[in-house]
Structures are given as C-alpha cells and as structure tokens.
Motif scaffolding. Structure first.
Motif, PDB file in Angstrom:
ATOM      1  N   HIS A   1       0.825  -1.212   0.000  1.00 50.37           N
ATOM      2  CA  HIS A   1       0.000   0.000   0.000  1.00 50.37           C
ATOM      3  C   HIS A   1       0.861   1.264   0.000  1.00 50.37           C
ATOM      4  N   ALA A   2       2.021   1.172  -0.625  1.00 44.68           N
ATOM      5  CA  ALA A   2       2.913   2.333  -0.695  1.00 44.68           C
ATOM      6  C   ALA A   2       2.260   3.462  -1.479  1.00 44.68           C
ATOM      7  N   GLN A   3       2.546   4.675  -1.058  1.00 40.15           N
ATOM      8  CA  GLN A   3       2.020   5.841  -1.754  1.00 40.15           C
ATOM      9  C   GLN A   3       2.601   5.912  -3.170  1.00 40.15           C
ATOM     10  N   ASP A   4       1.789   6.357  -4.126  1.00 41.78           N
ATOM     11  CA  ASP A   4       2.247   6.520  -5.513  1.00 41.78           C
ATOM     12  C   ASP A   4       2.993   7.849  -5.646  1.00 41.78           C
ATOM     13  N   TYR A   5       4.233   7.869  -5.156  1.00 39.80           N
ATOM     14  CA  TYR A   5       4.987   9.123  -5.152  1.00 39.80           C
ATOM     15  C   TYR A   5       5.254   9.651  -6.561  1.00 39.80           C
ATOM     16  N   TRP A   6       5.423   8.745  -7.536  1.00 38.14           N
ATOM     17  CA  TRP A   6       5.678   9.214  -8.904  1.00 38.14           C
ATOM     18  C   TRP A   6       4.460   9.924  -9.477  1.00 38.14           C
ATOM     19  N   VAL A   7       3.284   9.416  -9.161  1.00 37.11           N
ATOM     20  CA  VAL A   7       2.042  10.077  -9.600  1.00 37.11           C
ATOM     21  C   VAL A   7       1.926  11.449  -8.959  1.00 37.11           C
ATOM     22  N   ASP A   8       2.200  11.519  -7.662  1.00 41.56           N
ATOM     23  CA  ASP A   8       2.118  12.794  -6.949  1.00 41.56           C
ATOM     24  C   ASP A   8       3.168  13.778  -7.457  1.00 41.56           C
ATOM     25  N   ALA A   9       4.365  13.276  -7.737  1.00 41.08           N
ATOM     26  CA  ALA A   9       5.421  14.149  -8.249  1.00 41.08           C
ATOM     27  C   ALA A   9       5.065  14.666  -9.641  1.00 41.08           C
TER      28      ALA A   9
END
Length: 256
Positions: free
Chosen positions: A100-108
C-alpha cells in the motif's frame, strides 16, 4: 542628490539582500554537512506548521493525506522536490515497494505545475522530468524526487522512443551514459517506476545502485504515455544518477 532617508532605505535593502544570501548559503552548507537536512525541514518545520496553522511553512505545499510535501530546492530557478512525510531513506527502501505504498511518482508528476509556475509558462510534458538518484549519488538520507525541466537535447534524443511498444526495455546512450528506457501508459500499480526497476533488482543492495528518470513520451503524457529511464552504478558507463538529464536552469522555458 540622495536624501538621508533614501540612503537609509538603500542600506536596509542591501542589508536584507546580504541576509538572504547568507541564509541561502547556510542552507546549502547545511545540506552538504547534514544528510538529514531535508528530513528536518519536513518533520520539524513544514508538517508541524501545516498541522498547527494550515500553512506549509518553509515548504511549497504539505499534503497530510497523501503524506508528502513539495519543497522548492535552493538550486535552480524551477527545481522542486517531493519528499515523503514518512521516514524513508531512498530508492533502496523496501517501503517504496510495500503493498500500500504511496504513488509518489504520480504525486510528483502532478506537482510539475510548480515548475511551470516558477518559469511562468506551460511546458509540454516531454520537457518536464522527475528523477531520483541512487544511494551512491545523493547527499540526503531522505527519499526525494527531483521535479524540473528536461534538457532540450535529451528530450530530442528521447523522442526516438516516443512510439516504442509499451512495457519493453530498450537500451540507449544519453549524455554519454547507458540507460534502458521503457514507454508506459501509466505510473501506477505494475507501471510504478519503483516496481518496474525492482523486477530486475530484487535486493535492496541492487536497488541502492539504481537511478530513475520519468518524462513524458510526447507533449501530452495522458495521450502519449511516459518514458521511464533507468540505469545503475553496475551498468557499463552508468553513473548512478540521471539528474544530469534535467536542466535546473530550465533553458527550454526560454526557447534556448
């Protein structure tokens, strides 16, 4: 002839400029000598400010729900950083691959608008990029994704991959270094760049050697997809950093 009041105002402005310069220099020196500088900014300044006052403090924005902040980097005119509000060392951390890791690439990627605000113009998606360094090519022990403009010559070189079949790695040389490149149609789930690279680098020690860059495959990533660019320190002529493919001066915004 200058009046005394005008002279005093000029002195005050000069003093303020010097103070800002010293502050910026101090931040740069802090980052150089303190590998936890970014984490301290996030954990001791930005998040507490957002929680207490609803303002992001030193950061550009704080998203408590998605657990990240965006911070304007002191290097460059437009460079911003996405930094998790959780303690995550970097690309090698198992936390980036957790179920359930955050989608950091999407957020970035969504946060590229701050780059455009800095240069006061909208840029095609293939002139914008995200990048994370390997553990051996970074100064900070807190995960951070660089968000900035692409080098124009690199974008031109990557254009030969804009119609690649999705999901297939292809090798190429960019700026004298070897990279493998994959076009994807999303940045989530199995196409999350961390997961794509981890498929072939299963241990944390192997992931620690990796660098990843993401940019639009064409002018509209929603239509054309993205290019995931990857290399490692173990690759022949690999540097462990793709940050050099970005342009922190953002010449593409000036048409040069």
């Amino acid at each position: 002839m200058l009046t005394q009041a005008r002279v005093q105002r000029a002195i005050l402005r000069s003093a303020a400029a010097v103070a800002v310069a010293f502050a910026i220099g101090a931040c740069a020196r802090l980052a150089a000598i303190d590998s936890n500088a970014l984490w301290k900014i996030v954990d001791l300044r930005c998040v507490p400010s957002q929680q207490a006052t609803g303002t992001p403090g030193q950061c550009t924005t704080v998203n408590l729900d998605k657990r990240y902040v965006i911070l304007k980097d002191i290097v460059g005119r437009s460079q911003h950083l996405l930094i998790p509000t959780d303690r995550i060392t970097g690309i090698e951390s198992p936390l980036v691959l957790a179920p359930h890791a955050q989608d950091y690439w999407v957020d970035a990627w969504a946060s590229r608008l701050y780059v455009e605000k800095s240069v006061k113009r909208t840029l095609p998606d293939n002139l914008l990029g995200l990048e994370i360094n390997s553990a051996y090519a970074r100064s900070q022990e807190q995960l951070h994704i660089h968000i900035d403009c692409m080098r124009g010559d690199v974008s031109e070189a990557l254009a030969r991959h804009d119609k690649d079949a999705p999901g297939e790695w292809r090798w190429d040389t960019l700026d004298g270094h070897r990279y493998r490149i994959m076009r994807v149609t999303a940045l989530t789930e199995d196409n999350n760049p961390f997961r794509l690279v981890a498929r072939d680098n299963r241990s944390s020690s192997a992931m620690a050697m990796q660098t990843i860059l993401v940019t639009g495959a064409g002018s509209s990533a929603d239509e054309d997809g993205w290019l995931v660019v990857n290399s490692g320190t173990d690759v022949d002529n690999g540097s462990g950093s793709a940050e050099g493919l970005l342009d922190h001066r953002c010449h593409v915004a000036d048409g040069s």
